[in-house]
Design an enzyme around this catalytic site. Structure first.
Site, PDB file in Angstrom:
ATOM      1  N   HIS A 153       7.937   1.678 -10.332  1.00  0.00           N
ATOM      2  CA  HIS A 153       6.733   1.258  -9.605  1.00  0.00           C
ATOM      3  C   HIS A 153       5.490   1.552 -10.422  1.00  0.00           C
ATOM      4  CE1 HIS A 153       7.972   5.294  -8.315  1.00  0.00           C
ATOM      5  NE2 HIS A 153       6.689   5.602  -8.197  1.00  0.00           N
TER       6      HIS A 153
ATOM      7  N   ARG B 244       0.832  -1.204   0.000  1.00  0.00           N
ATOM      8  CA  ARG B 244       0.000   0.000   0.000  1.00  0.00           C
ATOM      9  C   ARG B 244       0.866   1.253   0.000  1.00  0.00           C
ATOM     10  NH1 ARG B 244      -5.053  -1.617   0.101  1.00  0.00           N
ATOM     11  NH2 ARG B 244      -5.613  -3.424   1.387  1.00  0.00           N
ATOM     12  N   ASP B 245       0.453   2.227  -0.818  1.00  0.00           N
ATOM     13  CA  ASP B 245       1.136   3.520  -0.836  1.00  0.00           C
ATOM     14  C   ASP B 245       0.911   4.198   0.513  1.00  0.00           C
ATOM     15  OD1 ASP B 245       2.026   5.634  -3.387  1.00  0.00           O
ATOM     16  OD2 ASP B 245       1.589   6.480  -1.400  1.00  0.00           O
TER      17      ASP B 245
ATOM     18  N   HIS C 226       1.582   2.249 -10.099  1.00  0.00           N
ATOM     19  CA  HIS C 226       0.501   2.630  -9.176  1.00  0.00           C
ATOM     20  C   HIS C 226      -0.801   1.961  -9.625  1.00  0.00           C
ATOM     21  CE1 HIS C 226       2.411   6.387  -7.383  1.00  0.00           C
ATOM     22  NE2 HIS C 226       3.140   6.280  -8.473  1.00  0.00           N
TER      23      HIS C 226
ATOM     24  N   VAL D 169      10.307   8.519  -6.474  1.00  0.00           N
ATOM     25  CA  VAL D 169      11.121   7.398  -5.971  1.00  0.00           C
ATOM     26  C   VAL D 169      11.777   6.732  -7.181  1.00  0.00           C
ATOM     27  CG1 VAL D 169      11.113   5.204  -4.735  1.00  0.00           C
ATOM     28  CG2 VAL D 169       9.605   7.051  -3.976  1.00  0.00           C
TER      29      VAL D 169
ATOM     30  N   ASN E 185       4.999   6.686 -13.450  1.00  0.00           N
ATOM     31  CA  ASN E 185       5.618   7.989 -13.671  1.00  0.00           C
ATOM     32  C   ASN E 185       7.094   7.788 -13.966  1.00  0.00           C
ATOM     33  OD1 ASN E 185       3.198   9.354 -13.065  1.00  0.00           O
ATOM     34  ND2 ASN E 185       3.621   9.194 -10.874  1.00  0.00           N
TER      35      ASN E 185
HETATM   36  P1  AMP Z   1       5.979   8.562  -7.762  1.00  0.00           P
HETATM   37  O1  AMP Z   1       5.611  10.001  -7.525  1.00  0.00           O
HETATM   38  O2  AMP Z   1       5.317   7.980  -8.978  1.00  0.00           O
HETATM   39  O3  AMP Z   1       7.478   8.341  -7.750  1.00  0.00           O
HETATM   40  O4  AMP Z   1       5.352   7.770  -6.561  1.00  0.00           O
HETATM   41  C1  AMP Z   1       6.040   7.447  -5.395  1.00  0.00           C
HETATM   42  C2  AMP Z   1       5.001   6.960  -4.414  1.00  0.00           C
HETATM   43  O5  AMP Z   1       5.667   6.246  -3.401  1.00  0.00           O
HETATM   44  C3  AMP Z   1       4.207   8.090  -3.751  1.00  0.00           C
HETATM   45  O6  AMP Z   1       2.825   7.901  -4.005  1.00  0.00           O
HETATM   46  C4  AMP Z   1       4.556   7.920  -2.258  1.00  0.00           C
HETATM   47  O7  AMP Z   1       3.460   8.179  -1.414  1.00  0.00           O
HETATM   48  C5  AMP Z   1       4.988   6.460  -2.196  1.00  0.00           C
HETATM   49  N1  AMP Z   1       5.933   6.127  -1.138  1.00  0.00           N
HETATM   50  C6  AMP Z   1       7.136   6.717  -0.898  1.00  0.00           C
HETATM   51  N2  AMP Z   1       7.765   6.108   0.128  1.00  0.00           N
HETATM   52  C7  AMP Z   1       6.945   5.092   0.532  1.00  0.00           C
HETATM   53  C8  AMP Z   1       7.021   4.094   1.546  1.00  0.00           C
HETATM   54  N3  AMP Z   1       8.076   4.008   2.384  1.00  0.00           N
HETATM   55  N4  AMP Z   1       5.982   3.229   1.681  1.00  0.00           N
HETATM   56  C9  AMP Z   1       4.915   3.308   0.860  1.00  0.00           C
HETATM   57  N5  AMP Z   1       4.781   4.214  -0.116  1.00  0.00           N
HETATM   58  C10 AMP Z   1       5.770   5.101  -0.286  1.00  0.00           C
END
Ligand code: AMP
Ligand code: ZN
Length: 114
Positions: A100, A29-30, A102, A96, A87
């Site tokens: 990944h 989960r995000d 979503h 990140v 993304n």
């Molecule tokens: P992006 O903007 O596509 O790189 O998405 C990165 C996603 O990772 C964001 O929606 C963050 O909320 C999520 N995120 C970052 N660190 C963590 C974590 N430790 N556990 C769960 N989700 C995370």
């Protein structure tokens, strides 16, 4: 990658709500959900982004989408629908640097393109 947050989640070094894991991918989960269901599916091996995918990763990427389908069924959003988003890079809003996917659903999503 020792410093990568998502590598740490995949190896259990950092806690996360893991919904599914196998030898290739981890789904969790995000931590900042934007809808009732917001799950991230990552390859267990470190790949920075779509830009770094190689020919041999085709099976892995296909598997990420098959796991997305499984998660959608588990979360009861398969029928109502959801978004599958990757993304890439600065303009794509990637924060990140570990690939990944979503999976976002559980409510009607507004259309947004930039
Ligand atoms: P992006 O903007 O596509 O790189 O998405 C990165 C996603 O990772 C964001 O929606 C963050 O909320 C999520 N995120 C970052 N660190 C963590 C974590 N430790 N556990 C769960 N989700 C995370
Ligand atoms: Zn990583």
């Amino acid at each position: 990658m020792q410093t990568c947050v998502f590598c740490k989640i995949a190896t259990g070094m950092l806690p996360a709500t893991i919904l599914y894991q196998d030898e290739l991918v981890t789904a969790f989960r995000d931590m900042h959900p934007v809808a009732p269901t917001h799950v991230l599916i990552i390859p267990n091996k470190h790949i920075q982004s779509v830009n770094e995918l190689e020919e041999l990763d085709g099976t892995l990427v296909g598997h990420m989408f098959l796991v997305a389908k499984k998660i959608a069924e588990q979360e009861n959003i398969a029928h109502s629908g959801y978004r599958s988003i990757i993304n890439t890079g600065e303009h794509g809003g990637q924060t990140v640097q570990h690939l990944h996917l979503h999976i976002i659903g559980g409510q009607r999503l507004r259309f947004s393109m930039g």
